[in-house]
Design a protein around this motif. Structure first.
Motif, PDB file in Angstrom:
ATOM      1  N   TYR A  42       0.877  -1.167   0.000  1.00 14.63           N
ATOM      2  CA  TYR A  42       0.000   0.000   0.000  1.00 14.63           C
ATOM      3  C   TYR A  42       0.914   1.217   0.000  1.00 14.63           C
ATOM      4  N   ARG A  43       0.638   2.170  -0.890  1.00 13.58           N
ATOM      5  CA  ARG A  43       1.576   3.294  -1.007  1.00 13.58           C
ATOM      6  C   ARG A  43       0.915   4.504  -1.640  1.00 13.58           C
ATOM      7  N   GLY A  44       1.606   5.623  -1.553  1.00 10.67           N
ATOM      8  CA  GLY A  44       1.150   6.842  -2.190  1.00 10.67           C
ATOM      9  C   GLY A  44       2.236   7.390  -3.082  1.00 10.67           C
ATOM     10  N   GLY A  45       1.862   8.292  -3.980  1.00 15.91           N
ATOM     11  CA  GLY A  45       2.839   8.900  -4.874  1.00 15.91           C
ATOM     12  C   GLY A  45       2.188   9.984  -5.707  1.00 15.91           C
ATOM     13  N   PRO A  46       2.978  10.692  -6.516  1.00 18.35           N
ATOM     14  CA  PRO A  46       2.423  11.752  -7.359  1.00 18.35           C
ATOM     15  C   PRO A  46       1.731  11.184  -8.580  1.00 18.35           C
ATOM     16  N   VAL A  47       0.733  11.912  -9.073  1.00 20.44           N
ATOM     17  CA  VAL A  47       0.001  11.445 -10.248  1.00 20.44           C
ATOM     18  C   VAL A  47       0.876  11.477 -11.495  1.00 20.44           C
ATOM     19  N   ASN A  94       6.253  -5.199  -9.008  1.00 21.17           N
ATOM     20  CA  ASN A  94       5.851  -4.221  -8.000  1.00 21.17           C
ATOM     21  C   ASN A  94       7.020  -3.248  -7.810  1.00 21.17           C
ATOM     22  N   PRO A  95       6.959  -2.043  -8.405  1.00 21.02           N
ATOM     23  CA  PRO A  95       8.125  -1.150  -8.456  1.00 21.02           C
ATOM     24  C   PRO A  95       8.777  -0.857  -7.111  1.00 21.02           C
ATOM     25  N   ASP A  96       7.987  -0.562  -6.073  1.00 18.51           N
ATOM     26  CA  ASP A  96       8.591  -0.260  -4.772  1.00 18.51           C
ATOM     27  C   ASP A  96       9.383  -1.459  -4.253  1.00 18.51           C
ATOM     28  N   TYR A  97       8.842  -2.642  -4.409  1.00 25.85           N
ATOM     29  CA  TYR A  97       9.545  -3.848  -3.957  1.00 25.85           C
ATOM     30  C   TYR A  97      10.799  -4.078  -4.790  1.00 25.85           C
ATOM     31  N   LEU A  98      10.703  -3.834  -6.079  1.00 30.95           N
ATOM     32  CA  LEU A  98      11.835  -4.069  -6.985  1.00 30.95           C
ATOM     33  C   LEU A  98      13.051  -3.247  -6.581  1.00 30.95           C
ATOM     34  N   PHE A  99      12.818  -1.995  -6.169  1.00 28.92           N
ATOM     35  CA  PHE A  99      13.929  -1.098  -5.835  1.00 28.92           C
ATOM     36  C   PHE A  99      14.134  -0.927  -4.328  1.00 28.92           C
ATOM     37  N   MET A 100      13.512  -1.764  -3.522  1.00 27.90           N
ATOM     38  CA  MET A 100      13.587  -1.637  -2.067  1.00 27.90           C
ATOM     39  C   MET A 100      15.026  -1.744  -1.577  1.00 27.90           C
ATOM     40  N   GLU A 101      15.398  -0.809  -0.709  1.00 22.63           N
ATOM     41  CA  GLU A 101      16.734  -0.816  -0.106  1.00 22.63           C
ATOM     42  C   GLU A 101      16.747  -1.520   1.241  1.00 22.63           C
ATOM     43  N   GLY A 102      15.641  -1.471   1.930  1.00 23.25           N
ATOM     44  CA  GLY A 102      15.568  -2.075   3.251  1.00 23.25           C
ATOM     45  C   GLY A 102      14.153  -2.018   3.777  1.00 23.25           C
ATOM     46  N   LYS A 103      13.943  -2.635   4.954  1.00 21.66           N
ATOM     47  CA  LYS A 103      12.618  -2.644   5.563  1.00 21.66           C
ATOM     48  C   LYS A 103      12.759  -2.906   7.051  1.00 21.66           C
ATOM     49  N   ILE A 104      11.698  -2.576   7.787  1.00 19.59           N
ATOM     50  CA  ILE A 104      11.649  -2.889   9.206  1.00 19.59           C
ATOM     51  C   ILE A 104      10.338  -3.613   9.494  1.00 19.59           C
ATOM     52  N   LEU A 105      10.367  -4.476  10.492  1.00 19.00           N
ATOM     53  CA  LEU A 105       9.169  -5.190  10.923  1.00 19.00           C
ATOM     54  C   LEU A 105       8.454  -4.376  11.993  1.00 19.00           C
ATOM     55  N   LEU A 106       7.149  -4.127  11.792  1.00 22.94           N
ATOM     56  CA  LEU A 106       6.355  -3.412  12.790  1.00 22.94           C
ATOM     57  C   LEU A 106       5.668  -4.375  13.744  1.00 22.94           C
ATOM     58  N   VAL A 107       4.893  -5.300  13.204  1.00 19.66           N
ATOM     59  CA  VAL A 107       4.146  -6.258  14.023  1.00 19.66           C
ATOM     60  C   VAL A 107       4.072  -7.589  13.291  1.00 19.66           C
ATOM     61  N   GLU A 108       3.871  -8.652  14.071  1.00 23.76           N
ATOM     62  CA  GLU A 108       3.740  -9.981  13.475  1.00 23.76           C
ATOM     63  C   GLU A 108       2.938 -10.873  14.409  1.00 23.76           C
ATOM     64  N   GLY A 109       2.069 -11.701  13.844  1.00 27.31           N
ATOM     65  CA  GLY A 109       1.288 -12.630  14.649  1.00 27.31           C
ATOM     66  C   GLY A 109      -0.050 -12.928  14.004  1.00 27.31           C
ATOM     67  N   PRO A 110      -0.706 -13.992  14.451  1.00 25.27           N
ATOM     68  CA  PRO A 110      -1.996 -14.363  13.860  1.00 25.27           C
ATOM     69  C   PRO A 110      -3.076 -13.314  14.056  1.00 25.27           C
ATOM     70  N   GLU A 111      -2.920 -12.448  15.053  1.00 30.16           N
ATOM     71  CA  GLU A 111      -3.917 -11.410  15.298  1.00 30.16           C
ATOM     72  C   GLU A 111      -3.905 -10.328  14.215  1.00 30.16           C
ATOM     73  N   TYR A 112      -2.886 -10.354  13.366  1.00 31.29           N
ATOM     74  CA  TYR A 112      -2.799  -9.364  12.292  1.00 31.29           C
ATOM     75  C   TYR A 112      -3.233  -9.932  10.942  1.00 31.29           C
ATOM     76  N   CYS A 113      -3.851 -11.103  10.962  1.00 28.64           N
ATOM     77  CA  CYS A 113      -4.389 -11.667   9.726  1.00 28.64           C
ATOM     78  C   CYS A 113      -5.730 -11.001   9.386  1.00 28.64           C
TER      79      CYS A 113
END
Length: 222
Positions: A42-47, A94-113
């Motif tokens: 999910y992302r935003g960007g210029p038109v 998926n352009p953002d994924y293709l050029f991704m430099e890094g990422k961080i984990l916010l949350v994880e678990g079955p409650e986030y399904c």
């Protein structure tokens, strides 16, 4: 796959980032739902110049934009207006994924399904705001501006998730948009098809496609 068998589905929310200028990063939300077998950005960007708009035209992504963005909107903004996208798949299409430099984990678990519908409603609501896409100018690059990073911050805020930024310079992180995920919109602005004579407004998330209309027409003719 269930927690009763000791094999809980892995569902998680991450924040990815790519370089858009020297030292400045563009952020995006990455959601993995193992139970639903979903990987979504999910992302935003210029038109203007949006690769995601090209993907949306090919049916690879969903694009959310206010109607006035059809003519690029605000002439005072060199990038036009802010639009948002939802695209499945962590892959090279998926352009953002293709050029991704890094990422961080916010949350994880079955409650986030099962959170994709909520993520999508909020992403859509932000795109429908019709905000001008702001370019940060030194020395105010860390101040609040309306851009892709403000989109990510607002999504996390509305979802009640940790509003934690990667350790990068991300202009716009100081902005949280005021949105209404259940806002009404004209039928046809996001719908791909409608029943004959249908007019007025529908809540976000109630779009219809051609198969929906055909099915409804068939049921009425029986």
């Amino acid at each position: 796959m269930s927690c009763e068998t000791g094999n809980c589905p892995k569902c998680k929310v991450e924040i990815g980032y790519i370089d858009v200028a020297i030292g400045l990063k563009h952020l995006f939300v990455m959601y993995t739902d193992e139970r639903e077998k979903l990987e979504v950005i999910y992302r935003g960007g210029p038109v203007r110049g949006s690769k995601y708009s090209e993907n949306a035209a090919q049916g690879l992504a969903k694009e959310f934009a206010a109607p006035k963005q059809n003519d690029f909107g605000d002439p005072g903004s060199p990038m036009g207006l802010l639009i948002t996208h939802r695209q499945e798949g962590f892959n090279g299409r998926n352009p953002d994924y293709l050029f991704m430099e890094g990422k961080i984990l916010l949350v994880e678990g079955p409650e986030y399904c099962g959170l994709d519908p909520q993520f999508t409603r909020i992403t859509r609501a932000i795109g429908m705001l019709g905000k001008s896409y702001d370019l940060p100018l030194p020395p105010s690059i860390d101040e609040a501006v309306d851009n892709s990073n403000a989109t990510v911050r607002t999504i996390l805020h509305e979802m009640g998730l940790p509003e934690r930024k990667p350790d990068v310079v991300a202009p716009g992180w100081g902005t949280i948009f005021t949105i209404n995920p259940q806002q009404m919109m004209p039928i046809g602005s996001v719908s791909s098809a409608r029943m004959p004579g249908a007019m007025g407004s529908i809540p976000a998330g109630s779009e219809t496609n051609a198969l929906d209309v055909i099915s409804e027409q068939n049921s009425r003719s029986r």
